[in-house]
Design an enzyme around this catalytic site. Structure first.
Site, PDB file in Angstrom:
ATOM      1  CG  HIS A 189      -6.542  -4.484  11.151  1.00  0.00           C
ATOM      2  ND1 HIS A 189      -5.241  -4.077  11.288  1.00  0.00           N
ATOM      3  CD2 HIS A 189      -6.556  -5.340  10.114  1.00  0.00           C
ATOM      4  CE1 HIS A 189      -4.499  -4.675  10.360  1.00  0.00           C
ATOM      5  NE2 HIS A 189      -5.276  -5.442   9.637  1.00  0.00           N
ATOM      6  NE  ARG A 225       0.509  -8.868   2.433  1.00  0.00           N
ATOM      7  CZ  ARG A 225      -0.079  -8.587   3.593  1.00  0.00           C
ATOM      8  NH1 ARG A 225      -1.064  -9.352   4.028  1.00  0.00           N
ATOM      9  NH2 ARG A 225       0.315  -7.581   4.312  1.00  0.00           N
ATOM     10  NE  ARG A 285      -2.083  -1.083   3.660  1.00  0.00           N
ATOM     11  CZ  ARG A 285      -1.647  -0.109   4.428  1.00  0.00           C
ATOM     12  NH1 ARG A 285      -1.930   1.155   4.138  1.00  0.00           N
ATOM     13  NH2 ARG A 285      -0.925  -0.364   5.498  1.00  0.00           N
ATOM     14  CE  LYS A 299      -5.672  -4.198   5.137  1.00  0.00           C
ATOM     15  NZ  LYS A 299      -6.317  -4.855   6.303  1.00  0.00           N
ATOM     16  CG  ASP A 355      -6.957  -8.302   7.708  1.00  0.00           C
ATOM     17  OD1 ASP A 355      -6.102  -8.126   8.593  1.00  0.00           O
ATOM     18  OD2 ASP A 355      -7.103  -7.535   6.746  1.00  0.00           O
ATOM     19  CE  LYS A 398      -4.100  -8.910  12.076  1.00  0.00           C
ATOM     20  NZ  LYS A 398      -4.689  -9.177  10.759  1.00  0.00           N
ATOM     21  CB  THR A 399      -2.828 -14.895   9.756  1.00  0.00           C
ATOM     22  OG1 THR A 399      -3.277 -13.627   9.261  1.00  0.00           O
ATOM     23  CG2 THR A 399      -3.344 -15.994   8.849  1.00  0.00           C
ATOM     24  CB  SER A 446       1.951  -6.639   9.303  1.00  0.00           C
ATOM     25  OG  SER A 446       2.552  -7.542   8.439  1.00  0.00           O
TER      26      SER A 446
END
Length: 533
Positions: free
Chosen positions: A221, A324, A60, A201, A258, A243-244, A239
């Site tokens: 988030h 990704r 981004r 996003k 997410d 989290k994942t 990031s």
């Protein structure tokens, strides 16, 4: 395919200002996959996934994200470096240029929706320049049933045109790429960049305004999962904090990885229909769910193949460290039907503290939870730049500042109220360093972090003894099943405890300095959650 042809005949983009376009409507993942390969824009990996390159932008571009300043947003949005204002007239002129640019061209149109809870559903029409960008939206947004398409009415529209380059001097952008939200026209306009995350996003940012302002729902988030007893757990984290990874628990069903909403009915629902995971250093051993999801239908971004093969080298970061994969959530076996959970019982704030100061697990009061939520702390490890020898703190309000249009305290106050109303427990988890900072200590073992989270979820930390941290005031459990007691108190893991004390105060001062910009908006309870030093 016949249905697609029939629908294509009735889909017109004239109302958007796009004339005489060749419309590819609602193509299947297989069709989009094949078109991408035949056009030379992608190749098939050894596992069947489509591998593409997003071009100049592999992440981004936060400085090029704008929100149109109008009667809806003027007094609601927290304007500044994150939410940069864009004039309505300038948007209108740029939009007309983009739609004129798309006229007489081939485009890919997809009708989709976001928000898995039917009460909060928002229909989105996506118009992309490339087949692979359309496949990304198939993966990431929710997929209507075929019979819903005949009368589909989009509430928002997303246009993504990577080959259109803005002229900053004329168009009011900073440079040639842009991602702009217009809440009056209900449009997300992305141009000059092929990075697919701008689309995801962009819609997430819109929901982060719509949900609290119009729906009285907290946007988050976070990732979320559900246990066998129906208890929902929520995982916030920037990031690289896990989290994942940590929400992918074989004993619990995944709601999403997410973006979620927490409603007044005390339900948690996924905004999305897929996952967008980092694949740097990915292995089947460490992250089996993600690894196995990389099959036909998934899209790999900016990865490099091992020489002479179509096998991905997940260690190769020569294009970008931000490699990704996107895939529909049904590529994961253990998912929650409907992507909705009820009865949230535990919230985990994940941080990768490379200073090695924060405890591996601690329990937060409502005030501390709000303070740490607004702070959104993690730390980056020392990089390769000359003179950078210490970890760098990274604060991102609400664990997602780049996507939050409102002032962070608005979201924090909603979270605090929900915490009190539902009696949910909030835990701070340090997945970072123990035994010293980065370079001296070591990364907390994943098996210990998993054991601590499991103990919290099972209520096994409800009856153990706690001790407050001398600097941060957070409650550290003194024992935890399947975790050595020694690592629960980070000071005891350092060779020099006095150096730990000094560094703990220094980190607390970084928290305080970061929070200064929020103080005038924060209530007394939130301020009471600040570090003691």
């Amino acid at each position: 395919m016949d249905n697609n042809i029939l629908f294509s005949q009735s889909i017109s983009l004239k109302d958007l200002g796009i004339e005489n376009a060749k419309v590819n409507y609602q193509l299947s993942p297989d069709e989009l996959h094949e078109i991408t390969i035949k056009s030379g824009q992608g190749v098939e990996s050894s596992t069947g996934a489509l591998a593409i390159n997003t071009g100049e932008y592999t992440g981004r571009s936060p400085l090029d994200r704008f929100i149109v300043k109008d009667s809806i947003t003027e007094n609601q949005v927290w304007w500044g470096k994150v939410n940069i204002p864009f004039e309505s007239d300038a948007f209108e002129a740029l939009y007309k240029k983009v739609t004129a640019y798309l006229s007489n061209k081939e485009v890919f149109v997809r009708d989709s929706y976001v928000c898995a809870d039917p009460n909060y559903r928002l229909n989105v029409r996506v118009i992309t320049e490339t087949a692979w960008a359309n496949l990304f939206c198939y993966n990431m947004f929710l997929r209507p049933e075929l019979e819903e398409l005949a009368n589909f009415s989009p509430e928002w529209t997303l246009l993504c045109v990577p080959s259109f380059l803005a002229d900053p001097a004329v168009d009011g952008t900073r440079q040639s790429n842009f991602a702009i939200l217009d809440f009056t026209r209900k449009l997300v306009l992305v141009g000059g960049t092929g990075y697919t995350g701008e689309m995801k996003k962009g819609i997430f940012s819109a929901l982060n305004f719509i949900m609290p302002v119009f729906k009285n729902t907290l946007p988050m988030h976070c990732s979320a999962n559900v246990g066998d007893e129906g208890d929902t757990a929520i995982f916030f984290g920037l990031s690289g904090t896990g989290k994942t990874t940590l929400s992918a628990d074989p004993k619990r069903k995944l709601i999403g990885d997410d973006e979620h909403g927490w409603t007044n009915e005390n339900t948690v629902f996924n905004f999305e229909g897929g996952c967008y995971a980092k694949v740097i250093n990915l292995s089947e051993e460490n992250e089996p769910d993600i690894f196995r999801a990389i099959k036909k239908g998934a899209i790999l971004e900016n990865v490099v193949f091992k020489e002479g093969t179509n096998e991905v080298d997940f260690q190769d970061v020569s294009i970008t460290p931000n490699t990704r994969v996107s895939y529909p959530i049904y590529h994961i076996d253990n998912i929650q039907p409907g992507s909705i959970g009820k009865n949230p019982k535990n919230i985990f704030f994940l941080t990768a503290d490379s200073f090695g100061i924060l405890p591996p697990i601690s329990k937060l009061t409502p005030g501390q939870a709000a303070y740490h939520f607004i702070s959104g702390y993690t730390a980056k490890v020392a990089g390769t730049e000359a003179g950078v020898t210490e970890p760098q703190p990274n604060f991102s309000a609400c664990f997602g500042a780049p996507f939050m249009p409102l002032h962070p305290t608005k979201y924090a106050e909603m979270l605090s109220k929900k915490m009190k109303d539902t009696n949910v427990k909030v835990w701070l988890i340090n997945t970072g360093w123990t035994g010293g900072p980065y370079g001296t200590g070591s990364r907390m073992k994943l098996k210990y972090t998993r054991a601590m989270i499991t103990a919290a979820l099972n209520g096994e930390l409800d009856t153990v003894a706690y001790e407050n941290h001398s600097v941060f005031g957070i409650a550290k459990p003194q024992s935890c099943p399947n975790v050595p007691n020694a690592i629960l108190n980070p000071r005891n893991t350092w060779e020099d405890p006095e150096l730990y004390d000094k560094k703990a105060v220094e980190l607390a001062q970084k928290f305080t300095a970061n929070f200064a910009k929020f103080e005038e908006f924060a209530n007394a309870e939130i301020m009471a959650g600040a570090p003691l030093a």
